[in-house]
Design a protein around this motif. Sequence first.
Motif, PDB file in Angstrom:
ATOM      1  N   GLU A 114       0.804  -1.228   0.000  1.00 56.84           N
ATOM      2  CA  GLU A 114       0.000   0.000   0.000  1.00 56.84           C
ATOM      3  C   GLU A 114       0.834   1.276   0.000  1.00 56.84           C
ATOM      4  O   GLU A 114       0.464   2.276  -0.590  1.00 56.84           O
ATOM      5  CB  GLU A 114      -0.928   0.028   1.213  1.00 56.84           C
ATOM      6  CG  GLU A 114      -2.102  -0.894   1.109  1.00 56.84           C
ATOM      7  CD  GLU A 114      -3.048  -0.691   2.285  1.00 56.84           C
ATOM      8  OE1 GLU A 114      -2.569  -0.502   3.433  1.00 56.84           O
ATOM      9  OE2 GLU A 114      -4.264  -0.717   2.049  1.00 56.84           O
ATOM     10  N   PHE A 166       2.349   8.830 -10.223  1.00 53.86           N
ATOM     11  CA  PHE A 166       1.547   7.696 -10.663  1.00 53.86           C
ATOM     12  C   PHE A 166       0.666   8.127 -11.833  1.00 53.86           C
ATOM     13  O   PHE A 166       0.297   9.291 -11.955  1.00 53.86           O
ATOM     14  CB  PHE A 166       0.672   7.192  -9.518  1.00 53.86           C
ATOM     15  CG  PHE A 166       1.434   6.461  -8.441  1.00 53.86           C
ATOM     16  CD1 PHE A 166       2.557   6.992  -7.860  1.00 53.86           C
ATOM     17  CD2 PHE A 166       1.002   5.227  -8.015  1.00 53.86           C
ATOM     18  CE1 PHE A 166       3.243   6.305  -6.865  1.00 53.86           C
ATOM     19  CE2 PHE A 166       1.678   4.537  -7.021  1.00 53.86           C
ATOM     20  CZ  PHE A 166       2.801   5.078  -6.446  1.00 53.86           C
ATOM     21  N   ASP A 167       0.304   7.194 -12.674  1.00 56.78           N
ATOM     22  CA  ASP A 167      -0.588   7.426 -13.816  1.00 56.78           C
ATOM     23  C   ASP A 167      -0.003   8.372 -14.854  1.00 56.78           C
ATOM     24  O   ASP A 167      -0.737   9.081 -15.533  1.00 56.78           O
ATOM     25  CB  ASP A 167      -1.957   7.959 -13.375  1.00 56.78           C
ATOM     26  CG  ASP A 167      -2.656   7.012 -12.426  1.00 56.78           C
ATOM     27  OD1 ASP A 167      -2.503   5.802 -12.588  1.00 56.78           O
ATOM     28  OD2 ASP A 167      -3.351   7.497 -11.518  1.00 56.78           O
ATOM     29  N   GLN A 215      -1.743  12.284  -7.254  1.00 57.12           N
ATOM     30  CA  GLN A 215      -0.946  11.379  -8.086  1.00 57.12           C
ATOM     31  C   GLN A 215       0.550  11.478  -7.779  1.00 57.12           C
ATOM     32  O   GLN A 215       1.335  10.722  -8.311  1.00 57.12           O
ATOM     33  CB  GLN A 215      -1.178  11.698  -9.567  1.00 57.12           C
ATOM     34  CG  GLN A 215      -2.590  11.407 -10.017  1.00 57.12           C
ATOM     35  CD  GLN A 215      -2.827  11.918 -11.410  1.00 57.12           C
ATOM     36  OE1 GLN A 215      -3.456  12.942 -11.595  1.00 57.12           O
ATOM     37  NE2 GLN A 215      -2.302  11.204 -12.378  1.00 57.12           N
ATOM     38  N   ALA A 269      -1.115   4.378  -1.088  1.00 57.77           N
ATOM     39  CA  ALA A 269      -1.605   4.588  -2.455  1.00 57.77           C
ATOM     40  C   ALA A 269      -2.972   3.924  -2.552  1.00 57.77           C
ATOM     41  O   ALA A 269      -3.116   2.829  -3.092  1.00 57.77           O
ATOM     42  CB  ALA A 269      -0.620   4.011  -3.469  1.00 57.77           C
ATOM     43  N   ARG A 316      -5.136   1.529  -5.463  1.00 58.65           N
ATOM     44  CA  ARG A 316      -4.148   0.999  -6.416  1.00 58.65           C
ATOM     45  C   ARG A 316      -3.768  -0.400  -5.982  1.00 58.65           C
ATOM     46  O   ARG A 316      -3.586  -0.665  -4.808  1.00 58.65           O
ATOM     47  CB  ARG A 316      -2.916   1.883  -6.463  1.00 58.65           C
ATOM     48  CG  ARG A 316      -3.239   3.283  -6.896  1.00 58.65           C
ATOM     49  CD  ARG A 316      -2.003   4.154  -6.885  1.00 58.65           C
ATOM     50  NE  ARG A 316      -2.356   5.515  -7.216  1.00 58.65           N
ATOM     51  CZ  ARG A 316      -2.559   5.952  -8.437  1.00 58.65           C
ATOM     52  NH1 ARG A 316      -2.427   5.137  -9.457  1.00 58.65           N
ATOM     53  NH2 ARG A 316      -2.896   7.204  -8.659  1.00 58.65           N
ATOM     54  N   ASN A 317      -3.622  -1.276  -6.936  1.00 58.00           N
ATOM     55  CA  ASN A 317      -3.241  -2.653  -6.638  1.00 58.00           C
ATOM     56  C   ASN A 317      -1.741  -2.822  -6.782  1.00 58.00           C
ATOM     57  O   ASN A 317      -1.209  -2.637  -7.878  1.00 58.00           O
ATOM     58  CB  ASN A 317      -3.960  -3.622  -7.579  1.00 58.00           C
ATOM     59  CG  ASN A 317      -5.452  -3.621  -7.367  1.00 58.00           C
ATOM     60  OD1 ASN A 317      -5.921  -3.503  -6.243  1.00 58.00           O
ATOM     61  ND2 ASN A 317      -6.199  -3.724  -8.443  1.00 58.00           N
TER      62      ASN A 317
END
Length: 169
Positions: free
Chosen positions: A11, A34-35, A52, A81, A84-85
């Motif tokens: 996590e 992220f992303d 993000q 996070a 999110r996996n």
Amino acid sequence: AGRCTGFLVGEDLLFTAGHCFVDKGSCEQTAFIFDFIYREEISPFLWEEKSQIFFCQQILERRVPFDGESDYTLVKLDRRARGRNPLEVSQEEIVEVEFVLLGHPLGLPQKVAEEVKWRSPLEGASFRAEVDAFQGNSGSPLIDTRTHRVVGMLLGGEEDFIKEIYSDL
């Protein structure tokens, strides 16, 4: 601006290459976005929300090449996070598999390299593969296309990328 790639393994835990951090003090100067992906072929998706952007809170463990064959860093992020996996890391013995590489070469939005060719295993936990990767891909996960688990991490490559500067343009 981007210098390496990392991937979520918990996590609030991120895994990347050890040589991506100069020392434990470089944590406070590191952010993870992220992303950062292409929304359209010619229009990069730039981060639009502060949610993000994650920061390095602490380097939990770091191994660099001069410590032997290990080259990794485990980072604790400044927060979880959520939504999110994390990627699952394979615990199976590495054998020849079909895999893809996810990363940010040259600091670009995420690139998926699908044509990865297995070359040969090395001593210990290392193996060789042919993949379209550049500076910035260090820390990129190699994902088994069958199990969707991480089977390795890109640490380096051949010196086959030449950046030319044209002064007459």
